[in-house]
Design a protein around this motif. Structure first.
Motif, PDB file in Angstrom:
ATOM      1  N   THR A  46     -12.332 -42.490 -29.344  1.00 46.66           N
ATOM      2  CA  THR A  46     -11.667 -43.616 -28.702  1.00 46.66           C
ATOM      3  C   THR A  46     -12.645 -44.775 -28.664  1.00 46.66           C
ATOM      4  O   THR A  46     -13.849 -44.612 -28.855  1.00 46.66           O
ATOM      5  CB  THR A  46     -11.254 -43.253 -27.273  1.00 46.66           C
ATOM      6  N   THR A  47     -12.117 -45.959 -28.409  1.00 44.69           N
ATOM      7  CA  THR A  47     -12.989 -47.130 -28.329  1.00 44.69           C
ATOM      8  C   THR A  47     -14.067 -46.940 -27.270  1.00 44.69           C
ATOM      9  O   THR A  47     -15.239 -47.272 -27.475  1.00 44.69           O
ATOM     10  CB  THR A  47     -12.156 -48.380 -27.997  1.00 44.69           C
ATOM     11  N   LEU A  48     -13.682 -46.365 -26.146  1.00 39.42           N
ATOM     12  CA  LEU A  48     -14.647 -46.137 -25.080  1.00 39.42           C
ATOM     13  C   LEU A  48     -15.718 -45.155 -25.510  1.00 39.42           C
ATOM     14  O   LEU A  48     -16.912 -45.374 -25.282  1.00 39.42           O
ATOM     15  CB  LEU A  48     -13.935 -45.633 -23.823  1.00 39.42           C
ATOM     16  N   ALA A  49     -15.303 -44.063 -26.153  1.00 42.40           N
ATOM     17  CA  ALA A  49     -16.273 -43.055 -26.578  1.00 42.40           C
ATOM     18  C   ALA A  49     -17.226 -43.621 -27.616  1.00 42.40           C
ATOM     19  O   ALA A  49     -18.427 -43.328 -27.602  1.00 42.40           O
ATOM     20  CB  ALA A  49     -15.547 -41.830 -27.142  1.00 42.40           C
ATOM     21  N   ALA A  50     -16.708 -44.438 -28.534  1.00 39.29           N
ATOM     22  CA  ALA A  50     -17.562 -45.054 -29.539  1.00 39.29           C
ATOM     23  C   ALA A  50     -18.584 -45.973 -28.885  1.00 39.29           C
ATOM     24  O   ALA A  50     -19.755 -46.004 -29.265  1.00 39.29           O
ATOM     25  CB  ALA A  50     -16.714 -45.832 -30.541  1.00 39.29           C
ATOM     26  N   ALA A  51     -18.143 -46.731 -27.892  1.00 34.42           N
ATOM     27  CA  ALA A  51     -19.059 -47.632 -27.195  1.00 34.42           C
ATOM     28  C   ALA A  51     -20.156 -46.851 -26.486  1.00 34.42           C
ATOM     29  O   ALA A  51     -21.330 -47.232 -26.521  1.00 34.42           O
ATOM     30  CB  ALA A  51     -18.280 -48.481 -26.193  1.00 34.42           C
ATOM     31  N   VAL A  52     -19.764 -45.740 -25.852  1.00 32.30           N
ATOM     32  CA  VAL A  52     -20.753 -44.908 -25.179  1.00 32.30           C
ATOM     33  C   VAL A  52     -21.754 -44.357 -26.180  1.00 32.30           C
ATOM     34  O   VAL A  52     -22.971 -44.341 -25.939  1.00 32.30           O
ATOM     35  CB  VAL A  52     -20.056 -43.759 -24.418  1.00 32.30           C
ATOM     36  N   ALA A  53     -21.243 -43.929 -27.350  1.00 32.36           N
ATOM     37  CA  ALA A  53     -22.135 -43.379 -28.376  1.00 32.36           C
ATOM     38  C   ALA A  53     -23.120 -44.432 -28.850  1.00 32.36           C
ATOM     39  O   ALA A  53     -24.308 -44.164 -29.032  1.00 32.36           O
ATOM     40  CB  ALA A  53     -21.311 -42.854 -29.543  1.00 32.36           C
ATOM     41  N   LEU A  54     -22.638 -45.637 -29.064  1.00 33.72           N
ATOM     42  CA  LEU A  54     -23.507 -46.702 -29.549  1.00 33.72           C
ATOM     43  C   LEU A  54     -24.563 -47.084 -28.521  1.00 33.72           C
ATOM     44  O   LEU A  54     -25.626 -47.596 -28.857  1.00 33.72           O
ATOM     45  CB  LEU A  54     -22.676 -47.922 -29.933  1.00 33.72           C
ATOM     46  N   LEU A  55     -24.280 -46.862 -27.264  1.00 36.86           N
ATOM     47  CA  LEU A  55     -25.267 -47.136 -26.225  1.00 36.86           C
ATOM     48  C   LEU A  55     -26.260 -45.988 -26.075  1.00 36.86           C
ATOM     49  O   LEU A  55     -27.197 -46.059 -25.292  1.00 36.86           O
ATOM     50  CB  LEU A  55     -24.562 -47.385 -24.885  1.00 36.86           C
ATOM     51  N   GLY A  56     -26.017 -44.907 -26.835  1.00 41.07           N
ATOM     52  CA  GLY A  56     -26.922 -43.773 -26.777  1.00 41.07           C
ATOM     53  C   GLY A  56     -26.886 -43.072 -25.444  1.00 41.07           C
ATOM     54  O   GLY A  56     -27.924 -42.662 -24.909  1.00 41.07           O
ATOM     55  N   ALA A  57     -25.674 -42.894 -24.890  1.00 41.83           N
ATOM     56  CA  ALA A  57     -25.578 -42.407 -23.524  1.00 41.83           C
ATOM     57  C   ALA A  57     -25.490 -40.897 -23.397  1.00 41.83           C
ATOM     58  O   ALA A  57     -25.337 -40.387 -22.300  1.00 41.83           O
ATOM     59  CB  ALA A  57     -24.344 -43.027 -22.854  1.00 41.83           C
ATOM     60  N   SER A  58     -25.570 -40.153 -24.505  1.00 41.43           N
ATOM     61  CA  SER A  58     -25.491 -38.698 -24.392  1.00 41.43           C
ATOM     62  C   SER A  58     -26.760 -38.162 -23.745  1.00 41.43           C
ATOM     63  O   SER A  58     -27.836 -38.748 -23.846  1.00 41.43           O
ATOM     64  CB  SER A  58     -25.319 -38.069 -25.780  1.00 41.43           C
ATOM     65  N   ASP A  59     -26.640 -37.039 -23.087  1.00 37.08           N
ATOM     66  CA  ASP A  59     -27.789 -36.446 -22.405  1.00 37.08           C
ATOM     67  C   ASP A  59     -28.915 -36.131 -23.377  1.00 37.08           C
ATOM     68  O   ASP A  59     -30.092 -36.358 -23.090  1.00 37.08           O
ATOM     69  CB  ASP A  59     -27.367 -35.156 -21.682  1.00 37.08           C
ATOM     70  N   ALA A  60     -28.520 -35.591 -24.573  1.00 33.09           N
ATOM     71  CA  ALA A  60     -29.555 -35.222 -25.540  1.00 33.09           C
ATOM     72  C   ALA A  60     -30.301 -36.451 -26.036  1.00 33.09           C
ATOM     73  O   ALA A  60     -31.522 -36.425 -26.250  1.00 33.09           O
ATOM     74  CB  ALA A  60     -28.931 -34.470 -26.715  1.00 33.09           C
ATOM     75  N   SER A  61     -29.561 -37.552 -26.238  1.00 30.90           N
ATOM     76  CA  SER A  61     -30.205 -38.774 -26.707  1.00 30.90           C
ATOM     77  C   SER A  61     -31.211 -39.282 -25.683  1.00 30.90           C
ATOM     78  O   SER A  61     -32.286 -39.763 -26.022  1.00 30.90           O
ATOM     79  CB  SER A  61     -29.160 -39.856 -26.989  1.00 30.90           C
ATOM     80  N   LEU A  62     -30.833 -39.204 -24.399  1.00 29.21           N
ATOM     81  CA  LEU A  62     -31.722 -39.682 -23.367  1.00 29.21           C
ATOM     82  C   LEU A  62     -32.966 -38.809 -23.264  1.00 29.21           C
ATOM     83  O   LEU A  62     -34.040 -39.284 -22.903  1.00 29.21           O
ATOM     84  CB  LEU A  62     -30.977 -39.706 -22.033  1.00 29.21           C
ATOM     85  N   ALA A  63     -32.833 -37.529 -23.586  1.00 32.75           N
ATOM     86  CA  ALA A  63     -33.968 -36.624 -23.508  1.00 32.75           C
ATOM     87  C   ALA A  63     -34.910 -36.804 -24.685  1.00 32.75           C
ATOM     88  O   ALA A  63     -36.109 -36.551 -24.567  1.00 32.75           O
ATOM     89  CB  ALA A  63     -33.481 -35.174 -23.442  1.00 32.75           C
ATOM     90  N   ALA A  64     -34.399 -37.244 -25.841  1.00 32.14           N
ATOM     91  CA  ALA A  64     -35.214 -37.407 -27.030  1.00 32.14           C
ATOM     92  C   ALA A  64     -36.024 -38.695 -26.961  1.00 32.14           C
ATOM     93  O   ALA A  64     -35.677 -39.641 -26.247  1.00 32.14           O
ATOM     94  CB  ALA A  64     -34.320 -37.418 -28.272  1.00 32.14           C
ATOM     95  N   ASP A  65     -37.131 -38.727 -27.715  1.00 29.27           N
ATOM     96  CA  ASP A  65     -37.941 -39.940 -27.794  1.00 29.27           C
ATOM     97  C   ASP A  65     -37.271 -41.000 -28.663  1.00 29.27           C
ATOM     98  O   ASP A  65     -37.422 -42.203 -28.414  1.00 29.27           O
ATOM     99  CB  ASP A  65     -39.316 -39.619 -28.376  1.00 29.27           C
ATOM    100  N   TYR A  66     -36.567 -40.557 -29.707  1.00 27.60           N
ATOM    101  CA  TYR A  66     -35.927 -41.466 -30.658  1.00 27.60           C
ATOM    102  C   TYR A  66     -34.539 -40.948 -30.997  1.00 27.60           C
ATOM    103  O   TYR A  66     -34.285 -39.734 -30.954  1.00 27.60           O
ATOM    104  CB  TYR A  66     -36.762 -41.586 -31.947  1.00 27.60           C
ATOM    105  N   THR A  67     -33.652 -41.869 -31.352  1.00 23.18           N
ATOM    106  CA  THR A  67     -32.288 -41.506 -31.755  1.00 23.18           C
ATOM    107  C   THR A  67     -31.979 -42.095 -33.124  1.00 23.18           C
ATOM    108  O   THR A  67     -32.280 -43.266 -33.379  1.00 23.18           O
ATOM    109  CB  THR A  67     -31.254 -42.031 -30.735  1.00 23.18           C
ATOM    110  N   LEU A  68     -31.395 -41.283 -33.965  1.00 23.05           N
ATOM    111  CA  LEU A  68     -30.939 -41.715 -35.285  1.00 23.05           C
ATOM    112  C   LEU A  68     -29.431 -41.518 -35.355  1.00 23.05           C
ATOM    113  O   LEU A  68     -28.945 -40.392 -35.417  1.00 23.05           O
ATOM    114  CB  LEU A  68     -31.621 -40.899 -36.394  1.00 23.05           C
ATOM    115  N   ARG A  69     -28.694 -42.631 -35.281  1.00 24.16           N
ATOM    116  CA  ARG A  69     -27.242 -42.575 -35.425  1.00 24.16           C
ATOM    117  C   ARG A  69     -26.907 -42.876 -36.872  1.00 24.16           C
ATOM    118  O   ARG A  69     -27.244 -43.948 -37.389  1.00 24.16           O
ATOM    119  CB  ARG A  69     -26.570 -43.584 -34.498  1.00 24.16           C
ATOM    120  N   LEU A  70     -26.261 -41.929 -37.544  1.00 26.48           N
ATOM    121  CA  LEU A  70     -25.973 -42.050 -38.966  1.00 26.48           C
ATOM    122  C   LEU A  70     -24.468 -41.982 -39.192  1.00 26.48           C
ATOM    123  O   LEU A  70     -23.815 -41.008 -38.808  1.00 26.48           O
ATOM    124  CB  LEU A  70     -26.683 -40.937 -39.745  1.00 26.48           C
ATOM    125  N   ALA A  71     -23.916 -43.030 -39.788  1.00 25.60           N
ATOM    126  CA  ALA A  71     -22.479 -43.103 -40.045  1.00 25.60           C
ATOM    127  C   ALA A  71     -22.181 -42.793 -41.508  1.00 25.60           C
ATOM    128  O   ALA A  71     -22.970 -43.115 -42.407  1.00 25.60           O
ATOM    129  CB  ALA A  71     -21.957 -44.504 -39.703  1.00 25.60           C
TER     130      ALA A  71
END
Length: 332
Positions: A9-34
């Motif tokens: 959903t638009t909301l879920a995509a926005a959350v993903a782009l903000l890097g809001a997942s727990d695992a992302s916050l725990a990691a030092d770096y995030t690589l989002r690959l489309a």
């Protein structure tokens, strides 16, 4: 963490782009690959393996989030999204560079770079380095040349497309301006449309025929609306793994090493091991009801002679430095 979803959903995509997942916050770096591929596609599966390997090899310091099926951006938006840093990376078809990097259309020249040995050597070649530089000039860093396919299957509903004359008057989904020059030379009428719209186009009669790799024909279920498939190793389609240069420059060297090692493994995994289309891919299509014809050497020569002059002419016309690249390729 790898995200597996058919839709966001638009909301879920926005959350993903903000890097809001727990695992992302725990990691030092995030690589989002489309990427634009369905989950069943072999390159999509290789990217899932890449993500798992990077996360394990980095001890969780680098979190990889895969967004398939064009969930976040359309395929033609990948370049800008990566260059602007809206996402860190994308897997982008060489077919999509079009007028931005016209040299990438060199892979659309029939039978130029399709044999297994050619593909095995290409990633480390001067020609690949030359193209990497063109990508850098457009604001992205290329990390890998993943073979999407070194085969092409022409699908049709009424009769198989074997000889050049069989294409006369056929409305077919095109691939690019350069490649389509070869279709026009055989009397076909190519139309441009996204891969996601081809099935409906075939179903409704907007187009009579399509072309794609054997794996994509199966993954996109063309066999439900097309009775025939004709296969040949006519062209090679690559997926380039492009990353944002600033993000890449700021990534620690040890994590860069983890990423490049995993991508090298993916490159090797996706290399074809034999000429033509694998028997497994043919069997899957035949078991799904499609009648498959594989072109022999003589038939391939006829098809190449019908298409190649027009394709080369279109390539050189639209690519000021095209001959320079062709010369590098011919040095192999």
């Amino acid at each position: 963490m790898t995200i597996h979803r058919l839709r966001l959903t638009t909301l879920a995509a926005a959350v993903a782009l903000l890097g809001a997942s727990d695992a992302s916050l725990a990691a030092d770096y995030t690589l989002r690959l489309a990427h634009q591929l369905p989950a069943s596609h072999h390159v999509a599966q290789a990217l899932e393996s890449f993500a798992s390997e990077v996360e394990a090899g980095s001890d969780g310091r680098l979190d990889v989030e895969i967004f398939g099926g064009a969930q976040l951006y359309g395929p033609t938006q990948f370049h800008a999204a990566v260059a602007r840093g809206q996402i860190e990376a994308a897997s982008m078809l060489n077919l999509l560079w079009g007028g931005t990097i016209p040299e990438m259309q060199v892979f659309n020249i029939p039978y130029l770079i399709t044999h297994p040995q050619d593909l095995e050597n290409f990633a480390d070649s001067e020609a690949a380095a030359w193209l990497d530089q063109r990508l850098a000039e457009k604001g992205v860093t290329n990390l890998a040349w993943l073979v999407d396919a070194n085969n092409l299957v022409y699908t049709s509903a009424q009769a198989p497309l074997v000889e050049p004359d069989d294409f006369q008057g056929i409305k077919i989904r095109g691939l690019s301006k350069v490649f389509d020059a070869g279709l026009i030379a055989m009397g076909a009428s190519p139309s441009t449309m996204p891969g996601s719209e081809v099935y409906q186009g075939l179903q409704t009669g907007v187009i009579d025929a399509a072309m794609s790799s054997a794996s994509a024909v199966y993954a996109r279920r063309y066999f439900e609306v097309q009775a025939y498939g004709v296969g040949t190793n006519l062209i090679t389609v690559y997926q380039n793994i492009i990353v944002n240069p600033r993000w890449w420059s700021e990534l620690p060297d040890e994590l860069k090493g983890v990423v490049t090692t995993a991508l090298e493994r993916a490159e090797q995994q996706l290399l074809p091991r034999s000429e033509g289309i694998s028997s497994e891919q043919i069997t899957r299509l035949e078991d799904s009801g499609m009648q498959i014809t594989l072109l022999d050497d003589a038939q391939q020569r006829v098809l190449g002679e019908a298409m190649r002059p027009a394709v080369v002419a279109a390539f050189l016309e639209t690519t000021p430095r095209g001959q320079e690249l062709l010369d590098l390729i011919e040095q192999r």
